[in-house]
Design a protein around this motif. Sequence first.
Motif, mmCIF file in Angstrom:
data_model
loop_
_atom_site.group_PDB
_atom_site.id
_atom_site.type_symbol
_atom_site.label_atom_id
_atom_site.label_comp_id
_atom_site.label_asym_id
_atom_site.label_seq_id
_atom_site.Cartn_x
_atom_site.Cartn_y
_atom_site.Cartn_z
ATOM 1 N N ASP A 85 0.804 -1.146 0.105
ATOM 2 C CA ASP A 85 -0.193 -0.058 0.036
ATOM 3 C C ASP A 85 0.789 1.160 -0.017
ATOM 4 O O ASP A 85 0.364 2.297 0.023
ATOM 5 C CB ASP A 85 -0.797 0.020 1.113
ATOM 6 C CG ASP A 85 -1.787 -1.164 1.181
ATOM 7 O OD1 ASP A 85 -2.350 -1.631 -0.061
ATOM 8 O OD2 ASP A 85 -2.347 -1.416 2.325
ATOM 9 N N ALA A 86 2.230 1.236 -0.180
ATOM 10 C CA ALA A 86 2.996 2.352 -0.067
ATOM 11 C C ALA A 86 4.113 2.248 -0.908
ATOM 12 O O ALA A 86 5.154 2.078 -0.705
ATOM 13 C CB ALA A 86 3.620 2.477 1.645
ATOM 14 N N PRO A 87 3.759 2.476 -2.536
ATOM 15 C CA PRO A 87 4.716 2.067 -3.440
ATOM 16 C C PRO A 87 5.706 3.350 -3.305
ATOM 17 O O PRO A 87 6.843 3.224 -3.737
ATOM 18 C CB PRO A 87 4.021 2.187 -4.734
ATOM 19 C CG PRO A 87 2.581 2.857 -4.329
ATOM 20 C CD PRO A 87 2.327 2.648 -2.871
ATOM 21 N N SER A 150 -0.153 -7.790 -6.618
ATOM 22 C CA SER A 150 -1.095 -7.559 -5.489
ATOM 23 C C SER A 150 -1.534 -5.918 -5.667
ATOM 24 O O SER A 150 -2.649 -5.525 -5.247
ATOM 25 C CB SER A 150 -0.516 -7.776 -4.243
ATOM 26 O OG SER A 150 0.564 -6.927 -3.854
ATOM 27 N N ARG A 151 -0.437 -5.175 -6.237
ATOM 28 C CA ARG A 151 -0.883 -4.028 -6.588
ATOM 29 C C ARG A 151 -1.743 -3.398 -7.866
ATOM 30 O O ARG A 151 -2.480 -2.489 -7.868
ATOM 31 C CB ARG A 151 0.601 -2.978 -6.639
ATOM 32 C CG ARG A 151 1.027 -2.904 -5.475
ATOM 33 C CD ARG A 151 2.655 -2.176 -5.525
ATOM 34 N NE ARG A 151 2.916 -1.931 -4.328
ATOM 35 C CZ ARG A 151 4.501 -1.277 -4.156
ATOM 36 N NH1 ARG A 151 5.144 -1.139 -5.080
ATOM 37 N NH2 ARG A 151 5.157 -1.219 -2.942
ATOM 38 N N ALA A 152 -1.556 -4.387 -8.615
ATOM 39 C CA ALA A 152 -2.351 -4.153 -10.009
ATOM 40 C C ALA A 152 -3.721 -4.815 -10.127
ATOM 41 O O ALA A 152 -4.467 -4.479 -10.881
ATOM 42 C CB ALA A 152 -1.340 -4.916 -11.013
ATOM 43 N N VAL A 153 -3.973 -5.798 -9.382
ATOM 44 C CA VAL A 153 -5.335 -6.603 -9.431
ATOM 45 C C VAL A 153 -6.325 -5.294 -8.677
ATOM 46 O O VAL A 153 -6.188 -4.661 -7.715
ATOM 47 C CB VAL A 153 -5.386 -7.816 -8.756
ATOM 48 C CG1 VAL A 153 -4.417 -8.774 -9.575
ATOM 49 C CG2 VAL A 153 -5.120 -7.788 -7.200
ATOM 50 N N ALA A 154 -7.462 -5.566 -9.269
ATOM 51 C CA ALA A 154 -8.649 -4.867 -8.471
ATOM 52 C C ALA A 154 -9.218 -5.358 -7.413
ATOM 53 O O ALA A 154 -9.981 -4.701 -6.417
ATOM 54 C CB ALA A 154 -9.845 -4.482 -9.695
ATOM 55 N N SER A 159 -5.795 -9.459 -4.056
ATOM 56 C CA SER A 159 -4.606 -8.768 -3.693
ATOM 57 C C SER A 159 -3.946 -9.323 -2.568
ATOM 58 O O SER A 159 -2.782 -9.602 -2.384
ATOM 59 C CB SER A 159 -4.741 -7.334 -3.459
ATOM 60 O OG SER A 159 -3.693 -6.492 -2.786
ATOM 61 N N ASP A 160 -5.029 -9.305 -1.276
ATOM 62 C CA ASP A 160 -4.550 -10.197 -0.012
ATOM 63 C C ASP A 160 -4.102 -11.522 -0.076
ATOM 64 O O ASP A 160 -2.918 -11.921 0.504
ATOM 65 C CB ASP A 160 -5.290 -9.794 1.003
ATOM 66 C CG ASP A 160 -5.982 -8.469 1.531
ATOM 67 O OD1 ASP A 160 -4.776 -7.591 1.412
ATOM 68 O OD2 ASP A 160 -6.988 -8.203 1.946
ATOM 69 N N GLN A 161 -4.630 -12.341 -0.945
ATOM 70 C CA GLN A 161 -4.107 -13.861 -1.138
ATOM 71 C C GLN A 161 -2.743 -13.848 -1.908
ATOM 72 O O GLN A 161 -2.146 -14.680 -1.355
ATOM 73 C CB GLN A 161 -5.016 -14.493 -1.869
ATOM 74 C CG GLN A 161 -6.522 -14.709 -1.261
ATOM 75 C CD GLN A 161 -7.694 -15.399 -2.007
ATOM 76 O OE1 GLN A 161 -7.363 -15.338 -3.397
ATOM 77 N NE2 GLN A 161 -8.526 -15.788 -1.517
ATOM 78 N N LEU A 162 -2.463 -12.802 -2.924
ATOM 79 C CA LEU A 162 -1.228 -12.790 -3.514
ATOM 80 C C LEU A 162 -0.187 -12.767 -2.346
ATOM 81 O O LEU A 162 0.735 -13.550 -2.517
ATOM 82 C CB LEU A 162 -1.084 -11.929 -4.461
ATOM 83 C CG LEU A 162 -1.981 -12.163 -5.789
ATOM 84 C CD1 LEU A 162 -2.031 -10.975 -6.638
ATOM 85 C CD2 LEU A 162 -0.963 -13.088 -6.652
#
Length: 174
Positions: A85-87, A150-154, A159-162
Amino acid sequence: MLRIAARRIREEGMERPGIADLMKEARLTHGGFYKHFSSRDDLMNQAVALALADGEEKMAHAAEAARDAPRSGLIDAYLSAGHRDAPGTGCALVTLGGATGRGSPDMKEAYEQQVRSYLAMFGAGPGSSDDERAEAMLTLSAAVGAVLMSRAVADPELSDQLLTMVAERLKARP
């Protein structure tokens, strides 16, 4: 100025932050830019190097914090929702891989240095066996890929599972 550029290229990519925008955010005049950098490319090269070094420092702290299991500590820190969450302050291996691949030799060298440093943190230091090196490469590649996806999926659940499933599988490996 350099810290601002390092954050912005991780957030927006290499093409987006213009010199004027960066100078405004740094509260510097456009003319003052050339006192510090010979060109935009010079700034980008230095910003990439700083962004990569920032990630190494964070990973070193994660390994130190998990003294009994540094590899697991690294995996947990890297494959965390906070990192995803902090790119702007996260690992530049994730955000700058494609751009550095198309970048200058200096950028590629800085990126390679960071890859080598992370591989050593994951157990592929000098004198390591081919199996140890392969395992470190697999771990680093899976971690970088999982954060990227995880950053790219909607879908927030995917995202959490990745992050969680890749972390679990990596920590279960020798």
